[in-house]
Each structure stands twice: as structure tokens, then as C-alpha cells.
Motif scaffolding. Structure first.
Motif, PDB file in Angstrom:
ATOM      1  N   ASP A 228       0.864  -1.171   0.000  1.00 52.18           N
ATOM      2  CA  ASP A 228       0.000   0.000   0.000  1.00 52.18           C
ATOM      3  C   ASP A 228       0.906   1.229   0.000  1.00 52.18           C
ATOM      4  OD1 ASP A 228      -1.710   2.115   0.485  1.00 52.18           O
ATOM      5  OD2 ASP A 228      -2.350   1.396   2.456  1.00 52.18           O
ATOM      6  N   TRP A 229       0.916   1.967  -1.096  1.00 51.56           N
ATOM      7  CA  TRP A 229       1.778   3.139  -1.249  1.00 51.56           C
ATOM      8  C   TRP A 229       1.023   4.444  -1.002  1.00 51.56           C
ATOM      9  CZ3 TRP A 229       6.934   2.532  -1.707  1.00 51.56           C
ATOM     10  CH2 TRP A 229       7.399   1.273  -2.072  1.00 51.56           C
ATOM     11  N   GLY A 230      -0.208   4.358  -0.548  1.00 46.39           N
ATOM     12  CA  GLY A 230      -0.971   5.552  -0.235  1.00 46.39           C
ATOM     13  C   GLY A 230      -1.113   6.472  -1.436  1.00 46.39           C
ATOM     14  N   ALA A 231      -0.875   7.754  -1.232  1.00 37.29           N
ATOM     15  CA  ALA A 231      -1.048   8.767  -2.278  1.00 37.29           C
ATOM     16  C   ALA A 231      -0.098   8.584  -3.453  1.00 37.29           C
ATOM     17  CB  ALA A 231      -0.860  10.167  -1.680  1.00 37.29           C
ATOM     18  N   TRP A 232       0.957   7.786  -3.270  1.00 37.24           N
ATOM     19  CA  TRP A 232       1.931   7.560  -4.348  1.00 37.24           C
ATOM     20  C   TRP A 232       1.390   6.567  -5.379  1.00 37.24           C
ATOM     21  CZ3 TRP A 232       6.174  10.708  -4.071  1.00 37.24           C
ATOM     22  CH2 TRP A 232       6.427  11.310  -2.837  1.00 37.24           C
ATOM     23  N   GLY A 233       0.255   5.972  -5.120  1.00 37.52           N
ATOM     24  CA  GLY A 233      -0.414   5.095  -6.084  1.00 37.52           C
ATOM     25  C   GLY A 233       0.110   3.671  -6.095  1.00 37.52           C
ATOM     26  N   GLU A 234      -0.487   2.886  -6.958  1.00 39.99           N
ATOM     27  CA  GLU A 234      -0.092   1.484  -7.112  1.00 39.99           C
ATOM     28  C   GLU A 234       1.296   1.404  -7.732  1.00 39.99           C
ATOM     29  OE1 GLU A 234      -1.639  -2.417  -9.605  1.00 39.99           O
ATOM     30  OE2 GLU A 234      -3.075  -0.841  -9.088  1.00 39.99           O
ATOM     31  N   PHE A 235       2.113   0.481  -7.230  1.00 41.98           N
ATOM     32  CA  PHE A 235       3.470   0.327  -7.733  1.00 41.98           C
ATOM     33  C   PHE A 235       3.432  -0.112  -9.192  1.00 41.98           C
ATOM     34  CE2 PHE A 235       7.571  -1.769  -8.297  1.00 41.98           C
ATOM     35  CZ  PHE A 235       8.415  -0.768  -7.822  1.00 41.98           C
TER      36      PHE A 235
ATOM     37  N   THR B 136       2.722   9.809  -8.768  1.00 40.95           N
ATOM     38  CA  THR B 136       2.473   8.378  -8.567  1.00 40.95           C
ATOM     39  C   THR B 136       3.556   7.565  -9.257  1.00 40.95           C
ATOM     40  OG1 THR B 136       1.134   8.111 -10.558  1.00 40.95           O
ATOM     41  CG2 THR B 136      -0.026   8.799  -8.524  1.00 40.95           C
ATOM     42  N   TRP B 137       3.625   6.296  -8.854  1.00 41.09           N
ATOM     43  CA  TRP B 137       4.564   5.384  -9.515  1.00 41.09           C
ATOM     44  C   TRP B 137       4.271   5.331 -11.014  1.00 41.09           C
ATOM     45  CZ3 TRP B 137       8.774   4.006  -7.163  1.00 41.09           C
ATOM     46  CH2 TRP B 137       8.801   3.869  -5.771  1.00 41.09           C
ATOM     47  N   GLN B 138       2.997   5.338 -11.388  1.00 39.37           N
ATOM     48  CA  GLN B 138       2.657   5.291 -12.813  1.00 39.37           C
ATOM     49  C   GLN B 138       3.135   6.552 -13.520  1.00 39.37           C
ATOM     50  OE1 GLN B 138       1.499   2.605 -14.616  1.00 39.37           O
ATOM     51  NE2 GLN B 138       2.161   3.970 -16.252  1.00 39.37           N
ATOM     52  N   ASP B 139       3.062   7.706 -12.860  1.00 36.48           N
ATOM     53  CA  ASP B 139       3.617   8.932 -13.441  1.00 36.48           C
ATOM     54  C   ASP B 139       5.101   8.737 -13.747  1.00 36.48           C
ATOM     55  OD1 ASP B 139       1.183  10.291 -13.045  1.00 36.48           O
ATOM     56  OD2 ASP B 139       1.846  11.161 -11.130  1.00 36.48           O
ATOM     57  N   GLY B 140       5.828   8.193 -12.774  1.00 39.51           N
ATOM     58  CA  GLY B 140       7.262   7.977 -12.956  1.00 39.51           C
ATOM     59  C   GLY B 140       7.559   7.053 -14.116  1.00 39.51           C
ATOM     60  N   VAL B 141       6.812   5.959 -14.196  1.00 41.28           N
ATOM     61  CA  VAL B 141       7.003   5.003 -15.288  1.00 41.28           C
ATOM     62  C   VAL B 141       6.720   5.655 -16.631  1.00 41.28           C
ATOM     63  CG1 VAL B 141       6.067   2.899 -16.338  1.00 41.28           C
ATOM     64  CG2 VAL B 141       6.632   2.939 -13.895  1.00 41.28           C
ATOM     65  N   SER B 142       5.601   6.361 -16.747  1.00 43.34           N
ATOM     66  CA  SER B 142       5.259   6.966 -18.040  1.00 43.34           C
ATOM     67  C   SER B 142       6.286   8.028 -18.435  1.00 43.34           C
ATOM     68  CB  SER B 142       3.839   7.522 -18.042  1.00 43.34           C
ATOM     69  OG  SER B 142       3.737   8.676 -17.248  1.00 43.34           O
ATOM     70  N   ARG B 143       6.811   8.757 -17.466  1.00 42.15           N
ATOM     71  CA  ARG B 143       7.836   9.770 -17.770  1.00 42.15           C
ATOM     72  C   ARG B 143       9.145   9.106 -18.185  1.00 42.15           C
ATOM     73  NH1 ARG B 143       5.642  15.172 -16.919  1.00 42.15           N
ATOM     74  NH2 ARG B 143       3.667  14.724 -15.908  1.00 42.15           N
ATOM     75  N   LEU B 144       9.538   8.032 -17.501  1.00 45.41           N
ATOM     76  CA  LEU B 144      10.774   7.332 -17.871  1.00 45.41           C
ATOM     77  C   LEU B 144      10.661   6.716 -19.258  1.00 45.41           C
ATOM     78  CD1 LEU B 144      13.564   6.657 -16.567  1.00 45.41           C
ATOM     79  CD2 LEU B 144      12.603   4.410 -16.052  1.00 45.41           C
TER      80      LEU B 144
END
Length: 175
Positions: free
Chosen positions: A61-68, A138-146
């Protein structure tokens, strides 16, 4: 005032649950590095799992950071026993603060050992982007940016320390 989001991703040479001395060393160094980074000027926050379990990423559970989430090119395990990756997601006041935290002190020392722990990759290992001051990336933001950085190179949407952009999208020189 906007904040800088920083996402890092690397594929480890062995699973996080591997009981080898090298894996234990990676954890020990990583925990010490994170303690120091969290005290660095300009540091605001980083994603932490609510349960704090070592090696539990996808189920946490990553809270506000979203699903891993991980980039499409990651092809190793997704369970606590098989995951072989290290990823971070953090917020900073500005690129210089984040750069200094990454490339000085104990993190710089750890970087000299990165190929003891990480596979050499043809993909970028970090990306930065600007978020509003009330936004938690969110983790998904990071992935999409990378993935965007990998596919299109540095741009205001996703950039690196060496090819940065101001919040208004203007290119800035690395200091």
C-alpha cells in the motif's frame, strides 16, 4: 511553487529476497543512503510503503503515491521472492538539490558500486519532471515519464539532470 519529481529505476542482478551477502550489502547501504538523503537540503518526501516490508513492492500500500508500477522493459519477477529491481520516487524543491543529494556523499559512494548490484541497461535510469506544490506524483507517473524519456529524449515532460528544463518548459543549463 512547483516541486521536482524524481523517479529512479534499475534492474538488479539478483532478486531482492536473495539471501546472498551482496543483496544484504545493497540493503544496508541503501538504508543508510536514504537516511542521509532525507536530511539533504531541498528534500521534501519519498514514496514509502505503509507496511514497510523489505522487498514487497507490487503488493504494498503506497498511499497517495499510487499502485506500484514498472517500465514495460522490466521482465523479471513481481512477487516478494522474485522481484529484482530498485525504484525510488521522491519530491525535491529543485534539480540542484536532488542532483547534489544523488552525486555527493554516501549515494555517490554507492553509485561507484552500482554494477555490483545492477544490470547494465540501455534504458535511462532516472527521470525528472515538475509537479504542482500540492501534487503527489504516482509510480505510474514515474514510469510513463521514464518511458517517454526513453522513447523521445529529454523534454519538459521528462528530463535528466544533464538536460533539464525549468517549470515553464525553458531549457536550463546544468550547473
Amino acid at each position: 511553487m512547483p516541486h521536482l519529481a524524481l523517479y529512479t529505476f534499475g534492474v538488479l542482478t539478483s532478486p531482492l529476497a536473495d539471501p546472498s551477502p551482496r543483496t544484504d550489502e545493497f540493503y544496508a547501504i541503501g538504508e543508510a543512503v536514504y537516511r542521509r538523503i532525507s536530511q539533504h537540503p531541498g528534500y521534501l518526501a519519498h514514496a514509502e510503503a505503509a507496511d514497510g516490508d523489505r522487498g514487497v513492492l507490487f503488493e504494498a500500500d503506497w498511499g497517495a503515491w499510487g499502485e506500484f508500477a514498472v517500465p514495460a522493459w522490466y521482465g523479471k519477477g513481481r512477487t516478494a521472492e522474485t522481484a529484482a529491481l530498485a525504484a525510488t520516487l521522491s519530491l525535491w524543491t529543485d534539480p540542484r538539490s536532488a542532483f547534489d543529494a544523488v552525486y555527493t556523499g554516501p549515494h555517490r559512494t554507492a553509485l561507484t558500486r552500482r554494477y555490483d548490484w545492477f544490470e547494465r541497461a540501455g534504458q535511462p535510469n532516472h527521470t525528472c519532471w515538475w509537479v504542482g506544490d500540492e501534487v503527489t506524483p504516482t509510480w505510474q507517473d514515474g514510469v510513463s515519464r521514464l518511458e517517454h524519456l526513453h522513447d523521445h529524449g529529454p523534454a519538459p515532460r521528462a528530463f535528466t539532470f544533464s538536460r533539464s528544463f525549468a517549470p515553464d518548459g525553458t531549457p536550463v543549463r546544468a550547473s
